[in-house]
Scaffold this active site. Structure first.
Site, mmCIF file in Angstrom:
data_model
loop_
_atom_site.group_PDB
_atom_site.id
_atom_site.type_symbol
_atom_site.label_atom_id
_atom_site.label_comp_id
_atom_site.label_asym_id
_atom_site.label_seq_id
_atom_site.Cartn_x
_atom_site.Cartn_y
_atom_site.Cartn_z
ATOM 1 N N LYS A 71 -20.333 62.629 58.616
ATOM 2 C CA LYS A 71 -21.289 63.657 59.087
ATOM 3 C C LYS A 71 -20.905 64.088 60.509
ATOM 4 C CE LYS A 71 -24.543 61.676 55.912
ATOM 5 N NZ LYS A 71 -25.922 61.460 55.485
ATOM 6 N N SER B 90 -27.739 55.288 50.906
ATOM 7 C CA SER B 90 -28.006 53.953 51.445
ATOM 8 C C SER B 90 -27.142 52.853 50.814
ATOM 9 C CB SER B 90 -29.498 53.614 51.324
ATOM 10 O OG SER B 90 -30.253 54.507 52.120
ATOM 11 N N ASN C 158 -18.484 59.423 54.468
ATOM 12 C CA ASN C 158 -18.928 60.708 55.018
ATOM 13 C C ASN C 158 -19.469 60.454 56.424
ATOM 14 O OD1 ASN C 158 -20.120 63.114 55.651
ATOM 15 N ND2 ASN C 158 -21.756 62.969 54.105
ATOM 16 N N GLY D 96 -29.820 58.068 53.881
ATOM 17 C CA GLY D 96 -30.183 57.749 55.262
ATOM 18 C C GLY D 96 -31.561 57.110 55.406
ATOM 19 N N GLU E 138 -27.476 67.777 52.707
ATOM 20 C CA GLU E 138 -27.787 68.295 54.048
ATOM 21 C C GLU E 138 -27.342 69.747 54.178
ATOM 22 O OE1 GLU E 138 -25.948 65.035 56.167
ATOM 23 O OE2 GLU E 138 -27.531 63.731 55.399
ATOM 24 N N GLU F 158 -26.327 61.787 44.572
ATOM 25 C CA GLU F 158 -26.991 61.273 45.769
ATOM 26 C C GLU F 158 -28.452 61.716 45.758
ATOM 27 O OE1 GLU F 158 -24.024 60.587 49.188
ATOM 28 O OE2 GLU F 158 -24.374 62.720 49.111
ATOM 29 N N HIS G 126 -23.221 68.958 49.706
ATOM 30 C CA HIS G 126 -24.000 67.811 50.191
ATOM 31 C C HIS G 126 -25.448 68.260 50.430
ATOM 32 C CE1 HIS G 126 -25.521 64.663 52.797
ATOM 33 N NE2 HIS G 126 -24.575 63.893 52.285
HETATM 34 P P1 PGA Z 1 -26.221 57.234 53.676
HETATM 35 O O1 PGA Z 1 -25.644 58.731 53.429
HETATM 36 O O2 PGA Z 1 -25.202 56.281 53.129
HETATM 37 O O3 PGA Z 1 -26.389 57.141 55.165
HETATM 38 O O4 PGA Z 1 -27.506 57.162 52.937
HETATM 39 C C1 PGA Z 1 -24.982 59.068 52.244
HETATM 40 C C2 PGA Z 1 -24.529 60.504 52.288
HETATM 41 O O5 PGA Z 1 -25.231 61.342 52.878
HETATM 42 O O6 PGA Z 1 -23.472 60.853 51.721
#
Ligand code: PGA
Length: 245
Positions: free
Chosen positions: A10, A209, A8, A170, A95, A164, A93
């Site tokens: 983003k 992560s 992903n 993140g 976000e 997640e 997601h």
């Molecule tokens: P990350 O993000 O691996 O940077 O923690 C995962 C995601 O948002 O799908």
């Protein structure tokens, strides 16, 4: 069931940066074991660069709207993603949920629209730290999973669920093996309650992560059928180490 290794991106990468990454995709794909697939979710502006992907590699949109077309400035439909060469799409997601106020109903509607358009949906769920600490993990996951369409023929080929935990996205704070297995077992039970034995064939990905040094352990856990990677998927080297972990 093949494991799905998903990237992903983003809101990252220009077209030139995407082309740089794509130079390495054929090499990664040639090393990909038969029981793994790879999917990249770039920004919409880079989708057209993914037209010649090797076998077992897919491209998808990071979001779509539930309607086919209409007066929805700034949105994109599942049919449009399909038209742009996508086979996959992310839905829900965290976000999108937190920053763009998408609720379960809307996420459910866009999931149904994407399935109807023939896209494979990676349906994302996960609890915040406050929800976990309040003992509400099961309630939250159950509420989020309820937005899935209740009966769809051939659902297992068209749907993956990505667990997640919001506190692990993140942050560098990966969920521990016991936490991942508990959540994935709960999701599996929920999926079989909804879809019967077909629920056993739906992939459950872990995200939050994931890095080259923890991917192998995570991928070996019960009910982990792939990973959804954010930050570490932006460099082809670290993504390749994860994909081949
Ligand atoms: P990350 O993000 O691996 O940077 O923690 C995962 C995601 O948002 O799908």
């Amino acid at each position: 069931m093949k494991k799905l290794m998903a990237a992903n991106w983003k809101m990252h990468k220009s077209q030139n940066e995407t082309l740089e990454f794509l130079k390495d995709v054929a090499t990664i794909a040639s090393a990909l074991p038969d029981d793994r697939e790879m999917a990249i979710f770039p920004p919409f502006t880079a989708l057209h660069l993914f037209s010649n992907l090797p076998a077992q590699c897919f491209v998808g949109g990071q979001n779509c709207h539930s309607e086919k077309e209409g007066a929805f400035t700034g949105e994109i439909s599942a049919m449009m993603l399909k038209d742009a060469g996508c086979t996959h799409v992310l839905a829900g997601h965290s976000e999108r949920r937190a920053l763009f106020h998408e609720n379960d109903d809307f996420i459910g509607e866009k999931t149904s629209a994407a399935l109807a358009a023939g896209l494979h949906v990676v349906f994302c769920i996960g609890e915040t730290l406050e929800e976990r600490e309040a003992g509400n993990l099961a309630t939250v996951l159950e509420r989020q999973l309820k937005a899935l369409p209740q009966s769809v023929k051939g659902i297992s080929a068209m749907l993956s669920v990505a667990y997640e935990p919001v506190w692990a996205i993140g942050t560098g704070k990966v969920a521990g093996p016991a936490e991942i297995m508990e959540a994935h077992a709960f999701i599996r039970k929920n999926l079989t309650a909804t879809y019967g034995t077909e629920g056993n064939q739906i992939r459950i990905l872990y995200g939050g992560s994931v890095k080259p040094d923890n991917a192998n352990e995570i991928l070996g856990l019960a009910n982990v059928n792939g990973v959804l990677v954010g930050g570490a998927s932006l460099q082809s080297k670290s993504f390749s180490q994860i994909v081949l972990a």
